[in-house]
Each structure stands twice: as C-alpha cells, then as structure tokens.
Design an enzyme around this catalytic site. Structure first.
Site, PDB file in Angstrom:
ATOM      1  N   HIS A 109       0.838  -1.207   0.000  1.00  0.00           N
ATOM      2  CA  HIS A 109       0.000   0.000   0.000  1.00  0.00           C
ATOM      3  C   HIS A 109       0.871   1.255   0.000  1.00  0.00           C
ATOM      4  CE1 HIS A 109      -3.275  -2.632   2.115  1.00  0.00           C
ATOM      5  NE2 HIS A 109      -2.984  -3.034   0.888  1.00  0.00           N
TER       6      HIS A 109
ATOM      7  N   HIS B  91      -0.722 -11.135  -5.296  1.00  0.00           N
ATOM      8  CA  HIS B  91       0.675 -10.748  -5.092  1.00  0.00           C
ATOM      9  C   HIS B  91       1.661 -11.696  -5.766  1.00  0.00           C
ATOM     10  CE1 HIS B  91      -0.390  -7.511  -2.427  1.00  0.00           C
ATOM     11  NE2 HIS B  91      -1.043  -8.317  -1.630  1.00  0.00           N
TER      12      HIS B  91
END
Length: 304
Positions: A78, A261
């Site tokens: 993030h 991911h």
C-alpha cells in the site's frame, strides 16, 4: 521523461500491522537521487536496510514481504502504491517493527502523509520501463498479462465465489489523478469464513472493520463501501504497489484475472528480465565511438 523526486521533510505516523498486530511507527525521510526506496528496521541493531527490489521479495502470502540477511519487512504494497501514484522515487522508510502499518487498509493515508511532507524534484531525470513484447504469467485459472502501450493501463477482473458478491471488472488509465481519486481510497478486504484459518497461520492478527472490508455470509459487514467495486479497485492498488518494486514507472497494458501478489511479483520479475535483455542487446549493437583524427589547421603569421 520526468524528474526524480523525494520528499521535502521527514514525516511520521503510528499504527498496527495488519498481520502481526504489532504497534509500529513509520517515518519517511528524504533520500538522494538514484538511491531508490529502502526500508530500515530501526528496532534492530544497526538498523539493517532492505532495498525495495523484486529480488528481495520472499513471501507473497496475503501480502508482499521483503527480506535480506534474515531481516523482513511485511505488507509494503500500500505504501509502495502511494509512492508510485505520487511519483516518489527516492525515500528512506524507517520502521520500529516488522510490518508497515495498515492504517485504514488503503493507500489514502500514505498519500496524505506524502502530501504533508511535500514533494521535492531533482534535476536527475527518470524514464519509464516500456514493455517491448507481451508477457503472460499463469497459475491455474488465474493469470496476468502485459503488452506494449504508451502509458500504464489496467484491466482487472475477479470472481469471488460468494453468492452476495458478483464478479467485478475495472479498467483504468493510471496517472496521478486517477490513482489519488479512484484507487488510493480502496481498502483491503477479506472473508469472515477465512478468519480462523488466517489466525491459525499467524496472519490478520491486527485486522478489523476499521482497516479492512470484511465480507460475511450475507455480504459486506462494514457500514458502507467507498466504491461499489471497491474490492477489485484494491486489487489494482496492490498491482501498482507490487510493480513499483521495479523502481521506475511501467508503461504497458495490463490485463489480469484473479491475480494476486504472487502473479504480480512474477510479472515484475519478467518485466525486469525483458528490460535488461533489451538494454544488453542495445548496448551490443551500438557502434563504438572512434574520435576523428584531427589535422592541425595551418596558422598564418598574421594570427600569431
């Protein structure tokens, strides 16, 4: 091409780690041009550092984790997305624990922190990594592909296997404005049915309705979503953060289905491999420079 950037002054924020549940202070510090993004574990002797590079990714299980010499930093994506969105290339990220704080589960608090710090532009220029030919990576029915384009465009689709949550699709041309407005506020999400398993694996120990969208049997448990398709937009946020481990903006059209991911990280490594091969080929074919033989011009006596 644009210029490399850092921040004008140090800024700090406190929070807890999504997976560790541990309190941590994060401090962002300016860094010189060409130094890239580095994470520092200030809580450990010698404050060891880890460059934010694809080769240091060691775990992609529910978050992106970096490690070097046995030292780890978890859940970097993030913050990395916020740095990408605002074009910050050089930064020291100092942490007093093993995980970047989750804050509200989105990149918006990091965007606000960077704006508070101010952005400083260097004279040194940067250029994007331009994808030369299509690259596809797969894992079962999940896949991600990138092909040449003159900017970063993302088309992301996902099915959730939940009767109250239909399939979602989003298409975005990613730039500073669209990132800040349409991607950064989107929070991480998870399913209530998975909580016990995650806890048993030592994950999501700091998760709550304050920092994640939680989906139960009857649907979303939070008071409201920030976007109707907030979940798929958060997948775009994760992708942007994971690709920024390349250290430069990427120009290409990304199409992804159900990726996460692990596939983001594989794609980043393949992009880097292709880019290095293209640079090596260009260097091999560039003709060597031979300085011209200079013959002194005669000088007239009047010029002496």
């Amino acid at each position: 091409m644009s210029h490399q950037k850092t921040i004008r002054r140090p800024v700090s924020i406190r929070g807890i780690g999504l997976h560790t549940g541990k309190a941590v202070e994060l401090t962002l510090l300016p860094a010189p041009p060409g130094s890239g993004i580095t994470f520092e574990r200030a809580d450990l002797p010698g404050a060891p550092t880890i460059p934010a590079r694809p080769e240091h990714v060691v775990d992609v299980h529910y978050a992106t984790t970096l490690a070097r010499d046995g030292v780890q930093v978890k859940t970097i994506e993030h913050l990395m997305a916020a740095l990408s969105g605002l074009g910050v290339d050089n930064l020291r990220v100092r942490l007093t624990g093993p995980e970047v704080p989750i804050l509200d589960g989105s990149a918006a608090p990091f965007v606000a922190l960077l704006k508070t710090a101010g952005i400083r532009r260097y004279l040194l220029r940067k250029s994007p990594i331009r994808v030369q030919r299509p690259i596809t990576v797969r894992a079962g029915d999940r896949w991600i592909r990138i092909e040449p384009a003159d900017r970063l465009v993302v088309e992301y689709t996902m099915t959730f296997g939940h009767p109250k949550l239909p399939a979602q699709r989003v298409v975005l041309t990613v730039n500073r404005e669209t990132f800040v407005r349409e991607v950064a506020p989107c929070r991480t999400f998870g399913f209530l049915r998975d909580v016990q398993y995650l806890w048993s694996q030592g994950l999501a120990l700091g998760g709550s309705l304050e920092n994640a969208v939680v989906i139960g049997e009857e649907g979303v448990l939070n008071d409201a979503l920030r976007f109707e398709d907030e979940m798929i937009r958060h997948k775009v946020l994760d992708l942007i953060g994971d690709l920024y481990l390349l250290g430069r903006p990427v120009h290409g059209k990304v199409t992804a289905h159900g990726a996460g991911h692990a596939l983001h990280s594989q794609l980043a490594r393949e992009i880097l491999r292709q880019h290095r091969a293209a640079e090596a080929a260009a260097a091999a074919t560039e003709p060597a420079w031979d300085p011209p033989l200079l013959t002194p011009e005669p000088v007239s006596p009047a010029a002496l």
